[in-house]
Design an enzyme around this catalytic site. Structure first.
Site, mmCIF file in Angstrom:
data_model
loop_
_atom_site.group_PDB
_atom_site.id
_atom_site.type_symbol
_atom_site.label_atom_id
_atom_site.label_comp_id
_atom_site.label_asym_id
_atom_site.label_seq_id
_atom_site.Cartn_x
_atom_site.Cartn_y
_atom_site.Cartn_z
ATOM 1 C CG ASP A 122 -0.253 -0.053 2.535
ATOM 2 O OD1 ASP A 122 0.970 -0.268 2.549
ATOM 3 O OD2 ASP A 122 -0.927 0.132 3.564
ATOM 4 C CD GLU A 123 4.080 2.644 3.320
ATOM 5 O OE1 GLU A 123 5.302 2.440 3.144
ATOM 6 O OE2 GLU A 123 3.600 2.940 4.438
#
Length: 399
Positions: free
Chosen positions: A105-106
């Site tokens: 998620d980054e």
């Protein structure tokens, strides 16, 4: 102003937001993602509606029910989250230079030229936010940080959630993060925090003012100097890490904790680890098992072999090691870890006259394993396995 070089994207409540995107009935409701459905299990992700009730990563399921009787639980779906991750990455790479996918998620995007100015970087960040909503999912939000290096950009990305956009540079440092605790900063573990306190470094301002050479002594490695120089705004590139092994770890659900069930989960972990190693074109000289027993105790064992990427060879050794594990008479196995170590690239593997094994070439069994990989990948399922194993879905897994 100091040129900005990094745009860091942190997806907000990613797993829960993906589930809300997939199922409109979940939107606006408190949602928790779990790896184990039993009441003793824990939350691995929560929507912002659930976070409003004090529910977060690590909250026990029974505790989440008490805090929020109307909470909705969903099992984690790793493959779904990976697919969404890839869609986001594709969109970001169209709009800018996607430098790294830092995690599920980054994401890290390189800035330069017109986007290296604050105005240009802000405009790009807003375009990326809109593109993610319009082209990937209306329920997906992200916080974006801008900075002259990856460290300051990452810290900036965590200053405002959800849907934030902040920047950090020498022009607003350290005052902009003076409210943070030392261990709020990425890379400051409990151990490093204690060393900083021992050196009379109590807050972010003092850390920012620290001589980088002193930081090297406190950390007892060059990483301390890199960290402080990055905090002070220097362009400190990420160090390329060297892979030293492949593995998978799993916290077992209650139904898989008896040894006769745990052994099948272990076979699944071996298959996954060897498949990933083969995909990366490595071979391993060692396989290790680590098991944690409940309520206490554990066992670890390993065995070496000729460098290999043959799944059947590793499963045979796993079977031998498991027999040794059973001599400890475990009643309940809480977690399992499979590690493949002492790795070398396939291209560097020497030949063996008596096996036979050609230098830098797959053996017959390894070629067969590679064919199985391709079939399973095509059908997005393990339609071909190496005997009986037990899939164990969930996110308490690494490697």
């Amino acid at each position: 102003m100091t040129p900005l070089r990094t745009l860091y994207i942190d997806m907000n409540s990613f797993f829960a937001s993906v589930e809300q995107q997939e199922d409109p009935s979940l939107r606006g409701h408190p949602v928790a993602i779990t790896a184990i459905s039993a009441e003793s299990g824990a939350v691995v992700a929560a929507s912002y509606e659930a976070k409003a009730f004090g529910i977060g990563v690590g909250t026990r399921i029974y505790e989440a029910r008490r805090k929020c009787p109307g909470i909705i639980f969903r099992p984690s779906r790793h493959r779904l989250y990976v697919r969404v991750n890839q869609k986001i990455a594709a969109v970001l790479d169209e709009l800018g230079e996607l430098e790294r996918v830092r995690s599920i998620d980054e994401f890290q995007v390189a800035l330069g030229g017109s986007t290296g100015t604050l105005t240009g970087a802000m405009e790009l960040a807003n375009r990326m936010k809109a593109a993610i909503r319009d082209r990937v999912g209306s329920q997906l939000r992200c916080s974006i940080g801008l900075g002259p290096n990856h460290l300051l950009a990452k810290i900036a990305g965590k200053l405002e959630k959800p849907d934030g956009l902040q920047w950090l540079a020498p022009e607003n440092m350290p005052d902009r993060i003076a409210h943070l605790q030392l261990d709020d900063l990425p890379g400051i573990s409990g151990g490093i925090k204690r060393r900083l306190h021992h050196a009379m470094i109590w807050d972010v301002q003092a850390l920012y003012a620290l001589d980088p050479r002193h930081a090297r002594q406190i950390w007892r490695s060059a990483e301390g100097e890199r960290f402080v120089r990055g905090l002070q705004g220097e362009n400190i590139p990420l160090m390329e890490t060297q892979r030293n092994g492949f593995g998978n770890s799993k916290v077992l659900a209650p139904e898989y904790r008896p040894p006769e069930q745990a052994v099948l989960v272990g076979r699944w972990l071996v298959e996954k680890a060897v498949e990933r190693m083969r995909r990366n074109e490595y071979c391993a000289r060692r396989i290790s098992i680590h098991a944690r027993f409940l309520p206490r105790g554990g066992w670890a064992g390993s065995k070496t072999l000729t460098p290999s990427q043959d799944t059947r060879a590793f499963l045979d050794i796993y079977k031998t090691l498991w027999r040794k594990l059973l001599l400890r008479n475990p009643r309940i196995i809480g977690s399992l870890s499979i590690q493949l170590g002492d790795i070398i690239p396939l291209s560097q593997r020497p030949g063996e006259l008596f096996l036979p094994l050609e230098p830098a070439r797959q053996s017959r069994n390894e070629k067969l394993s590679a064919v199985i990989d391709r079939i399973n990948h095509r059908y997005k399922s393990r339609v071909i396995t190496y005997g009986v194993h037990q899939d164990h879905p969930g996110f308490f897994e690494k490697g």
